[in-house]
Motif scaffolding. Sequence first.
Motif, short mmCIF file in Angstrom:
data_model
loop_
_atom_site.label_atom_id
_atom_site.label_comp_id
_atom_site.label_asym_id
_atom_site.label_seq_id
_atom_site.Cartn_x
_atom_site.Cartn_y
_atom_site.Cartn_z
N GLU A 42 0.85 -1.10 -0.03
CA GLU A 42 -0.07 0.04 0.27
C GLU A 42 0.88 1.24 -0.05
O GLU A 42 0.69 2.12 -0.84
CB GLU A 42 -0.88 0.01 1.04
CG GLU A 42 -1.88 -1.07 1.17
CD GLU A 42 -2.89 -1.27 2.49
OE1 GLU A 42 -2.55 -0.41 3.21
OE2 GLU A 42 -3.82 -1.96 2.47
N ALA A 45 2.25 1.77 -3.45
CA ALA A 45 1.39 2.05 -4.55
C ALA A 45 0.84 3.71 -4.12
O ALA A 45 0.95 4.53 -5.23
CB ALA A 45 -0.10 1.46 -4.33
N THR A 46 1.16 4.16 -2.95
CA THR A 46 1.19 5.51 -2.61
C THR A 46 2.11 6.33 -3.10
O THR A 46 1.79 7.24 -3.72
CB THR A 46 0.68 5.77 -1.16
OG1 THR A 46 -0.56 5.01 -0.79
CG2 THR A 46 0.26 7.42 -0.79
N GLN A 48 4.29 5.60 -5.45
CA GLN A 48 4.28 5.58 -7.01
C GLN A 48 3.07 6.58 -7.45
O GLN A 48 3.21 7.06 -8.51
CB GLN A 48 3.89 4.06 -7.51
CG GLN A 48 4.95 3.10 -7.42
CD GLN A 48 4.60 1.83 -7.68
OE1 GLN A 48 3.53 1.33 -8.06
NE2 GLN A 48 5.86 0.98 -7.52
N HIS A 49 2.08 6.64 -7.00
CA HIS A 49 0.79 7.48 -7.33
C HIS A 49 1.46 9.03 -7.15
O HIS A 49 1.03 9.70 -7.99
CB HIS A 49 -0.45 7.21 -6.57
CG HIS A 49 -1.51 8.11 -6.79
ND1 HIS A 49 -2.23 8.36 -8.03
CD2 HIS A 49 -1.85 9.33 -5.92
CE1 HIS A 49 -3.37 9.24 -7.97
NE2 HIS A 49 -2.86 9.94 -6.77
N ASP A 50 2.22 9.19 -5.97
CA ASP A 50 2.60 10.50 -5.83
C ASP A 50 3.59 10.99 -6.91
O ASP A 50 3.59 12.04 -7.33
CB ASP A 50 2.96 10.73 -4.35
CG ASP A 50 1.85 10.53 -3.38
OD1 ASP A 50 0.76 10.75 -3.50
OD2 ASP A 50 2.24 10.36 -2.30
N THR A 52 3.85 10.07 -9.92
CA THR A 52 2.94 10.06 -11.16
C THR A 52 2.55 11.54 -11.00
O THR A 52 2.61 12.19 -12.20
CB THR A 52 2.10 9.19 -11.58
OG1 THR A 52 2.39 7.70 -11.48
CG2 THR A 52 1.51 9.33 -12.80
N VAL A 53 1.89 11.87 -10.08
CA VAL A 53 1.14 13.16 -9.97
C VAL A 53 2.24 14.47 -10.14
O VAL A 53 2.19 15.09 -10.89
CB VAL A 53 0.61 13.34 -8.69
CG1 VAL A 53 -0.07 14.99 -8.46
CG2 VAL A 53 -0.59 12.21 -8.72
#
Length: 217
Positions: A42, A45-46, A48-50, A52-53
Amino acid sequence: MPENTTTSTELTSQYAAQVTSDLERNLKEQERISGEIATLQEQLATLQHDHTVLTNMQQALGITLRPDKSTTAPEQAAVPAPRKKAATRSSGTARAKKSSAAPSRTRTRKPAGKAPAAATPTTQPSLVELIRQHLAGQSEPRSTAEVATALGQAHPDRGIKNTVVRTTLENLVARGQAQRTRQGNSVYYVAPETGAPTPSAPASSQQQEEAQSEEAQ
């Protein structure tokens, strides 16, 4: 034979219990590690999301990354500067500095001569002279405190005290260079009048004590 059978049965029961306990511990450990793996996944994944943003925002703002010094340093080191030219320029620069520095040394030399004489310190007037001059410039009699205050303001570096001023005034009275007057219970001093007789004997200690006691009141 029955004893061997009983012994083997007990050993089998002990092994079965041990295996069952080990299995339970194994399952619990798997559950714990699985939970930690899920938590780490988790978090990954967080992140990686940050990432990308932030990358999208960087591209939208047109921000360029600074070049890494670790990558550029080897490239700069791979192309060394010519040593002969640098040495020639440095030697020429050093000679130019030496030639320009030589006249400056000759200009800074001072002609030989006598050292300037030190300024002679000016002698300050004594306290007796200051008190005599102060009384001579006054049109009315002055008390010890008034004389000490006036001289202290005019000469703050002298550290003039009332007791020293009182003693000096009494000595001036004894030598006929000042006169003592009374106004009620207070003692005042004034410059001597022209043609006034000069007493031959100094003022008695009793008179000085009376003046000091009256001045203290």
